[in-house]
Design a protein around this motif. Structure first.
Motif, PDB file in Angstrom:
ATOM      1  N   LYS A 101       0.828  -1.209   0.000  1.00 22.43           N
ATOM      2  CA  LYS A 101       0.000   0.000   0.000  1.00 22.43           C
ATOM      3  C   LYS A 101       0.860   1.255   0.000  1.00 22.43           C
ATOM      4  O   LYS A 101       0.549   2.234  -0.668  1.00 22.43           O
ATOM      5  CB  LYS A 101      -0.918   0.022   1.227  1.00 22.43           C
ATOM      6  N   LYS A 102       1.967   1.223   0.768  1.00 18.92           N
ATOM      7  CA  LYS A 102       2.850   2.384   0.850  1.00 18.92           C
ATOM      8  C   LYS A 102       3.609   2.621  -0.454  1.00 18.92           C
ATOM      9  O   LYS A 102       3.895   3.758  -0.809  1.00 18.92           O
ATOM     10  CB  LYS A 102       3.866   2.208   2.001  1.00 18.92           C
ATOM     11  N   ASP A 103       3.943   1.544  -1.153  1.00 17.10           N
ATOM     12  CA  ASP A 103       4.743   1.632  -2.373  1.00 17.10           C
ATOM     13  C   ASP A 103       4.147   0.717  -3.441  1.00 17.10           C
ATOM     14  O   ASP A 103       4.705  -0.337  -3.752  1.00 17.10           O
ATOM     15  CB  ASP A 103       6.188   1.247  -2.054  1.00 17.10           C
ATOM     16  N   PRO A 104       2.996   1.106  -4.021  1.00 21.29           N
ATOM     17  CA  PRO A 104       2.295   0.210  -4.949  1.00 21.29           C
ATOM     18  C   PRO A 104       3.047  -0.094  -6.245  1.00 21.29           C
ATOM     19  O   PRO A 104       2.748  -1.082  -6.910  1.00 21.29           O
ATOM     20  CB  PRO A 104       0.986   0.943  -5.235  1.00 21.29           C
ATOM     21  N   ASP A 105       4.020   0.718  -6.605  1.00 20.84           N
ATOM     22  CA  ASP A 105       4.759   0.481  -7.850  1.00 20.84           C
ATOM     23  C   ASP A 105       5.910  -0.498  -7.677  1.00 20.84           C
ATOM     24  O   ASP A 105       6.512  -0.926  -8.664  1.00 20.84           O
ATOM     25  CB  ASP A 105       5.300   1.809  -8.390  1.00 20.84           C
ATOM     26  N   ASN A 106       6.242  -0.856  -6.440  1.00 21.71           N
ATOM     27  CA  ASN A 106       7.362  -1.749  -6.181  1.00 21.71           C
ATOM     28  C   ASN A 106       6.883  -3.204  -6.216  1.00 21.71           C
ATOM     29  O   ASN A 106       6.102  -3.632  -5.374  1.00 21.71           O
ATOM     30  CB  ASN A 106       7.988  -1.424  -4.824  1.00 21.71           C
ATOM     31  N   ASP A 107       7.357  -3.953  -7.196  1.00 24.39           N
ATOM     32  CA  ASP A 107       6.968  -5.361  -7.344  1.00 24.39           C
ATOM     33  C   ASP A 107       7.476  -6.236  -6.197  1.00 24.39           C
ATOM     34  O   ASP A 107       7.001  -7.358  -6.008  1.00 24.39           O
ATOM     35  CB  ASP A 107       7.481  -5.921  -8.662  1.00 24.39           C
ATOM     36  N   LYS A 108       8.444  -5.741  -5.453  1.00 24.37           N
ATOM     37  CA  LYS A 108       9.039  -6.495  -4.344  1.00 24.37           C
ATOM     38  C   LYS A 108       7.992  -6.918  -3.314  1.00 24.37           C
ATOM     39  O   LYS A 108       8.123  -7.953  -2.672  1.00 24.37           O
ATOM     40  CB  LYS A 108      10.110  -5.611  -3.694  1.00 24.37           C
ATOM     41  N   TRP A 109       6.941  -6.132  -3.144  1.00 26.97           N
ATOM     42  CA  TRP A 109       5.936  -6.399  -2.114  1.00 26.97           C
ATOM     43  C   TRP A 109       4.724  -7.149  -2.658  1.00 26.97           C
ATOM     44  O   TRP A 109       3.788  -7.396  -1.929  1.00 26.97           O
ATOM     45  CB  TRP A 109       5.487  -5.092  -1.458  1.00 26.97           C
ATOM     46  N   LYS A 110       4.744  -7.529  -3.924  1.00 24.69           N
ATOM     47  CA  LYS A 110       3.590  -8.198  -4.531  1.00 24.69           C
ATOM     48  C   LYS A 110       3.633  -9.717  -4.414  1.00 24.69           C
ATOM     49  O   LYS A 110       2.616 -10.379  -4.525  1.00 24.69           O
ATOM     50  CB  LYS A 110       3.452  -7.781  -5.986  1.00 24.69           C
ATOM     51  N   THR A 111       4.815 -10.280  -4.227  1.00 20.62           N
ATOM     52  CA  THR A 111       4.944 -11.725  -4.048  1.00 20.62           C
ATOM     53  C   THR A 111       5.685 -12.004  -2.753  1.00 20.62           C
ATOM     54  O   THR A 111       6.494 -11.195  -2.301  1.00 20.62           O
ATOM     55  CB  THR A 111       5.690 -12.388  -5.221  1.00 20.62           C
ATOM     56  N   ILE A 112       5.397 -13.149  -2.191  1.00 18.92           N
ATOM     57  CA  ILE A 112       5.975 -13.524  -0.896  1.00 18.92           C
ATOM     58  C   ILE A 112       6.404 -14.983  -0.965  1.00 18.92           C
ATOM     59  O   ILE A 112       5.777 -15.789  -1.662  1.00 18.92           O
ATOM     60  CB  ILE A 112       4.929 -13.278   0.217  1.00 18.92           C
ATOM     61  N   LEU A 113       7.465 -15.313  -0.258  1.00 19.74           N
ATOM     62  CA  LEU A 113       7.941 -16.693  -0.209  1.00 19.74           C
ATOM     63  C   LEU A 113       7.008 -17.499   0.688  1.00 19.74           C
ATOM     64  O   LEU A 113       6.760 -17.131   1.833  1.00 19.74           O
ATOM     65  CB  LEU A 113       9.369 -16.758   0.343  1.00 19.74           C
ATOM     66  N   VAL A 114       6.461 -18.585   0.139  1.00 17.07           N
ATOM     67  CA  VAL A 114       5.566 -19.439   0.913  1.00 17.07           C
ATOM     68  C   VAL A 114       6.047 -20.886   0.841  1.00 17.07           C
ATOM     69  O   VAL A 114       6.713 -21.291  -0.108  1.00 17.07           O
ATOM     70  CB  VAL A 114       4.099 -19.363   0.428  1.00 17.07           C
ATOM     71  N   LYS A 115       5.693 -21.640   1.862  1.00 19.51           N
ATOM     72  CA  LYS A 115       5.876 -23.084   1.840  1.00 19.51           C
ATOM     73  C   LYS A 115       4.482 -23.665   1.710  1.00 19.51           C
ATOM     74  O   LYS A 115       3.591 -23.356   2.498  1.00 19.51           O
ATOM     75  CB  LYS A 115       6.540 -23.597   3.102  1.00 19.51           C
ATOM     76  N   LEU A 116       4.299 -24.459   0.689  1.00 23.54           N
ATOM     77  CA  LEU A 116       3.006 -25.088   0.440  1.00 23.54           C
ATOM     78  C   LEU A 116       2.882 -26.349   1.293  1.00 23.54           C
ATOM     79  O   LEU A 116       3.726 -27.234   1.218  1.00 23.54           O
ATOM     80  CB  LEU A 116       2.873 -25.441  -1.041  1.00 23.54           C
ATOM     81  N   MET A 117       1.848 -26.386   2.128  1.00 23.42           N
ATOM     82  CA  MET A 117       1.648 -27.496   3.063  1.00 23.42           C
ATOM     83  C   MET A 117       0.380 -28.260   2.687  1.00 23.42           C
ATOM     84  O   MET A 117      -0.618 -27.641   2.340  1.00 23.42           O
ATOM     85  CB  MET A 117       1.505 -26.963   4.487  1.00 23.42           C
ATOM     86  N   PRO A 118       0.387 -29.590   2.812  1.00 21.63           N
ATOM     87  CA  PRO A 118      -0.802 -30.371   2.496  1.00 21.63           C
ATOM     88  C   PRO A 118      -1.759 -30.536   3.674  1.00 21.63           C
ATOM     89  O   PRO A 118      -2.673 -31.325   3.620  1.00 21.63           O
ATOM     90  CB  PRO A 118      -0.222 -31.712   2.079  1.00 21.63           C
ATOM     91  N   CYS A 119      -1.567 -29.788   4.768  1.00 19.07           N
ATOM     92  CA  CYS A 119      -2.416 -29.940   5.935  1.00 19.07           C
ATOM     93  C   CYS A 119      -3.374 -28.755   6.081  1.00 19.07           C
ATOM     94  O   CYS A 119      -3.142 -27.687   5.547  1.00 19.07           O
ATOM     95  CB  CYS A 119      -1.581 -30.093   7.196  1.00 19.07           C
ATOM     96  N   GLU A 120      -4.445 -28.976   6.831  1.00 14.60           N
ATOM     97  CA  GLU A 120      -5.452 -27.941   7.045  1.00 14.60           C
ATOM     98  C   GLU A 120      -5.035 -27.011   8.174  1.00 14.60           C
ATOM     99  O   GLU A 120      -4.437 -27.460   9.151  1.00 14.60           O
ATOM    100  CB  GLU A 120      -6.794 -28.585   7.402  1.00 14.60           C
ATOM    101  N   PRO A 121      -5.360 -25.703   8.075  1.00 10.63           N
ATOM    102  CA  PRO A 121      -5.092 -24.789   9.184  1.00 10.63           C
ATOM    103  C   PRO A 121      -5.789 -25.274  10.445  1.00 10.63           C
ATOM    104  O   PRO A 121      -6.935 -25.695  10.408  1.00 10.63           O
ATOM    105  CB  PRO A 121      -5.701 -23.459   8.709  1.00 10.63           C
ATOM    106  N   GLY A 122      -5.080 -25.257  11.560  1.00  8.92           N
ATOM    107  CA  GLY A 122      -5.640 -25.686  12.839  1.00  8.92           C
ATOM    108  C   GLY A 122      -5.509 -27.175  13.095  1.00  8.92           C
ATOM    109  O   GLY A 122      -5.816 -27.641  14.182  1.00  8.92           O
ATOM    110  N   SER A 123      -5.039 -27.939  12.114  1.00  9.65           N
ATOM    111  CA  SER A 123      -4.882 -29.380  12.317  1.00  9.65           C
ATOM    112  C   SER A 123      -3.600 -29.650  13.098  1.00  9.65           C
ATOM    113  O   SER A 123      -2.704 -28.804  13.146  1.00  9.65           O
ATOM    114  CB  SER A 123      -4.838 -30.108  10.966  1.00  9.65           C
ATOM    115  N   PRO A 124      -3.466 -30.818  13.716  1.00  9.87           N
ATOM    116  CA  PRO A 124      -2.248 -31.125  14.471  1.00  9.87           C
ATOM    117  C   PRO A 124      -0.984 -31.078  13.614  1.00  9.87           C
ATOM    118  O   PRO A 124       0.088 -30.752  14.100  1.00  9.87           O
ATOM    119  CB  PRO A 124      -2.485 -32.541  14.989  1.00  9.87           C
TER     120      PRO A 124
END
Length: 126
Positions: A101-124
């Motif tokens: 929001k502060k710097d909408p022209d900067n592509d640096k803030w448009k993608t984020i490093l994620v780890k894809l998990m096969p489990c449901e949120p809140g599961s053990p």
């Protein structure tokens, strides 16, 4: 014979770090293993975070925001592999959204490093 191997790091002024032999051979750690689960993901595509979400009062959010702004991304967030629902890393996602929001022209803030998990949120498993 010692059960430790020695690793030296010249870029760190020759610091010597003991490295257990256990992590060699069949028990070795491979950097490329499971790396396919880490991807750059569009921040605005992450589900489960309301548009008006705010950081938790006890969260170190201001420090996280400053650190990401100054040094860039430092930790991956966890999202569900199929639904793209946020499992962990709420403050990091909020920081990226605020920086976008502060710097909408900067592509640096448009993608984020994620780890894809096969489990449901809140599961053990999460």
């Amino acid at each position: 014979m010692s059960s430790l191997a020695i690793a030296t790091f010249p870029q760190k002024n020759g610091v010597v770090v003991p490295f257990p032999n256990f992590f060699r051979g069949r028990n070795s750690i491979h950097a490329e293993k499971n790396m396919k689960d880490f991807v750059m993901f569009p921040v605005d595509q992450i589900k489960g975070l309301p548009k008006n979400a705010k950081p938790n009062p006890g969260s170190p959010y201001p420090s996280i925001l400053r650190s990401i702004e100054q040094y860039g991304e430092w930790s991956a967030v966890l999202i569900h592999k199929d639904t793209h629902a946020l499992i962990s890393g709420r403050s990091i996602v909020l920081a990226f959204l605020e920086l976008a929001k502060k710097d909408p022209d900067n592509d640096k803030w448009k993608t984020i490093l994620v780890k894809l998990m096969p489990c449901e949120p809140g599961s053990p498993e999460a």
